[in-house]
Design an enzyme around this catalytic site. Structure first.
Site, mmCIF file in Angstrom:
data_model
loop_
_atom_site.group_PDB
_atom_site.id
_atom_site.type_symbol
_atom_site.label_atom_id
_atom_site.label_comp_id
_atom_site.label_asym_id
_atom_site.label_seq_id
_atom_site.Cartn_x
_atom_site.Cartn_y
_atom_site.Cartn_z
ATOM 1 N N ARG A 20 28.122 75.598 47.203
ATOM 2 C CA ARG A 20 27.886 76.263 48.485
ATOM 3 C C ARG A 20 28.449 77.692 48.442
ATOM 4 N NH1 ARG A 20 30.215 79.116 52.312
ATOM 5 N NH2 ARG A 20 32.043 77.772 52.256
ATOM 6 N N ASP A 21 29.763 77.823 48.474
ATOM 7 C CA ASP A 21 30.352 79.157 48.538
ATOM 8 C C ASP A 21 30.039 79.960 47.282
ATOM 9 O OD1 ASP A 21 31.795 81.283 49.493
ATOM 10 O OD2 ASP A 21 33.700 80.253 49.629
ATOM 11 N N HIS A 214 41.708 77.337 51.504
ATOM 12 C CA HIS A 214 40.550 77.929 50.813
ATOM 13 C C HIS A 214 40.931 79.351 50.414
ATOM 14 C CE1 HIS A 214 36.021 78.588 50.509
ATOM 15 N NE2 HIS A 214 36.436 79.837 50.645
ATOM 16 N N HIS A 216 40.367 82.792 48.029
ATOM 17 C CA HIS A 216 39.598 83.614 47.104
ATOM 18 C C HIS A 216 40.571 84.332 46.178
ATOM 19 C CE1 HIS A 216 35.327 83.524 48.568
ATOM 20 N NE2 HIS A 216 35.953 82.759 49.435
ATOM 21 N N CYS A 247 32.833 88.586 45.815
ATOM 22 C CA CYS A 247 33.166 89.123 47.124
ATOM 23 C C CYS A 247 32.132 90.197 47.432
ATOM 24 C CB CYS A 247 34.573 89.726 47.089
ATOM 25 S SG CYS A 247 35.015 90.603 48.586
ATOM 26 N N ASN A 256 36.113 82.309 44.590
ATOM 27 C CA ASN A 256 37.163 81.340 44.864
ATOM 28 C C ASN A 256 38.019 81.114 43.629
ATOM 29 O OD1 ASN A 256 36.655 79.510 47.565
ATOM 30 N ND2 ASN A 256 34.809 80.510 46.834
#
Lengths: 318, 318
Positions: A20-21, A214, A216, A247, A256
């Site tokens: 997903r991310d 979570h 990054h 990013c 991440n």
């Protein structure tokens, strides 16, 4: 396996969010068959929580248009806890229909970021969570609702975000009916000092309902931040295989924290994750082939596990 | 500037070791003029401790053959504390003659690594430190002697290294006349749990004579390990600009923690370093040009400083 220091959790869960991310932030669109292979291999490597996609309109994120299909596959794997992201009630209805185990509703504690990205104020999102809770309860489904407070350490638009505002919004999400809450450093502004400070207070407020950190790795502090969160008693973390994601505000920068490096750090400290790192590294190799041309991250894949990794406690304390 | 949490040091020193540990591990031989430019610019960026080279035979490390010249230049910069590495008494005599401020004598706690790399047992190195101490005292020079215990968390040859052996050797170095001791994770085997555990005991033994933590970022845990060392009260760390150095056992893997990422982490937590990160990043750009073709590391240079970095405390606590 050695034992972790008493001040750290004995076990931890890494929730894989690469599908997903990670995938939403890169150009390559992975075919559904490869995503299914990824989920299966992650499961075989011991991962038991995976965020498989997002119920957003396909015109916005064509990379994630197959989310319902992925949930259906994931549900065939015993004891795999399947998460999806939902931006609003409509997405939540899709998540309920798909029978996911958990839906994450992202909220941005930065008002500027919230308006720019979600076209809602943070409190509008809280109100949406109340509607989602009502819909979930009316449906009789067991799916959990996670309110995720993002840009919790600042953001690239607004800059500073007040800690008190982060905690207020987290409490508001719980009051609106979120079963779980989590905190995200969306743009990589956090440092370990900030993390411990905020997470200690967040755990005091939310207790067992505090679900996940979570982080990054935009500025290289991702794993240091995880360590600080562990010290605050948090033991569930989002991560992306090969650190994919990036990013949008910093081309080439890390996404991440990478699943494999995080699994190594936790395993090295004797914190049980259930993950077989060799299998995870083998999966990374395949995903890297599928994502040829994308910038990948992480360190362990190059250096390999230490010779001492996983030695029994008696050898290490001898 | 905000203040660090009470459990962390208020200030810290980053000793730049890129000119020694970094340059000795890569193929490019930097001309003396560029090294001098590097030292000058690092000084202008606020760095006040630099390891400029190593007194080893030039046939072994031609990259570092100009060490005496670099010490002479460094001594022209007011309040710059100049370190050099010396493998033995002969190197120490050169360091004394060059009028360096400190000489680091490396010792490998792994007997296998010690024999393979230094052709001496660890206790032979302790005996050499006693000779160096006698020579230093006889010379009347003020140069400090640092005993650096390397492979303190294991090594690629022997695997496990006993913590008790690391602490025994550290005590032996102090007994032999070392003014300072430090601990190095030479091959990137440490995790934050190990670091806090070992460093707390090391500080108990050595007190103010515990000088420095030296972490390689081989498996991505470098900054997490620094954070754990800060929690143990240690506030001096070796680092390499752009993380140069690598690991001879893992091609392409990271070297030391990168100076700029470390300076960012410390600065973000409100720990005073005296370093101007913008100047440091400008220097990184130049060094990257000089080292074209070499693999560089670090994250901050790509992402840039957060918008919130260095905000006054009242803004952050508002």
């Amino acid at each position: 396996m050695t034992h972790p220091p008493a001040r750290l959790p004995r076990s931890a869960v890494i929730r894989e969010v690469g599908l997903r991310d990670g995938l939403q932030s890169i150009a390559t669109i992975l075919p559904t068959a490869q995503k299914i292979e990824w989920i299966r291999a992650a499961y075989q490597a011991g991962q038991r929580e995976i965020e498989v996609g997002s119920f957003v309109p396909a015109r916005l994120l064509p990379q994630l248009a197959d989310t319902a299909e992925l949930v259906a596959f994931a549900k065939t794997l015993p004891n795999l806890f399947t998460s999806v992201l939902v931006p609003n009630l409509r997405g939540a209805e899709n998540a309920i229909a798909a029978k996911a185990d958990l839906m994450i509703v992202p909220l941005s504690a930065s008002h500027a970021h919230s308006l720019a990205n979600l076209r809602k104020t943070p409190d509008d999102v809280v109100a949406e969570v109340a509607k989602i809770r009502a819909a979930r309860d009316a449906s009789g489904a067991r799916i959990l609702i996670e309110g995720g407070v993002g840009t919790a350490f600042g953001c690239t638009l607004q800059g500073h975000v007040d800690k008190s505002e982060v905690l207020r919004l987290m409490q508001a999400l719980l009051d609106a009916g979120a079963d779980r809450v989590s905190i995200a450093d969306t743009v990589g502004y956090a440092d370990p000092g900030m993390v411990r400070d905020l997470f200690e207070d967040a755990v005091k407020i939310a207790g067992d309902r505090f679900w996940c950190g979570h982080f990054h790795d935009t500025r290289g502090l991702g794993l240091a931040n995880v360590y600080a969160a562990l010290e605050a008693g948090v033991n569930r973390f989002d991560a992306c295989l090969a650190g994919i994601g990036g990013c949008p505000h910093a081309p080439g920068a890390s996404g991440n924290v990478s699943t494999e490096d995080l699994a190594y750090m936790l395993g090295s400290m004797g914190i049980e994750t259930g993950i077989d790192i060799d299998r995870l590294l083998a999966l990374r190799t395949r995903v890297a082939e599928w994502l040829a041309g994308e910038t990948l991250h992480g360190s362990l894949w190059q250096a390999g596990l230490p010779k001492t990794f996983g030695l029994p406690a008696q050898a290490l304390s001898a």
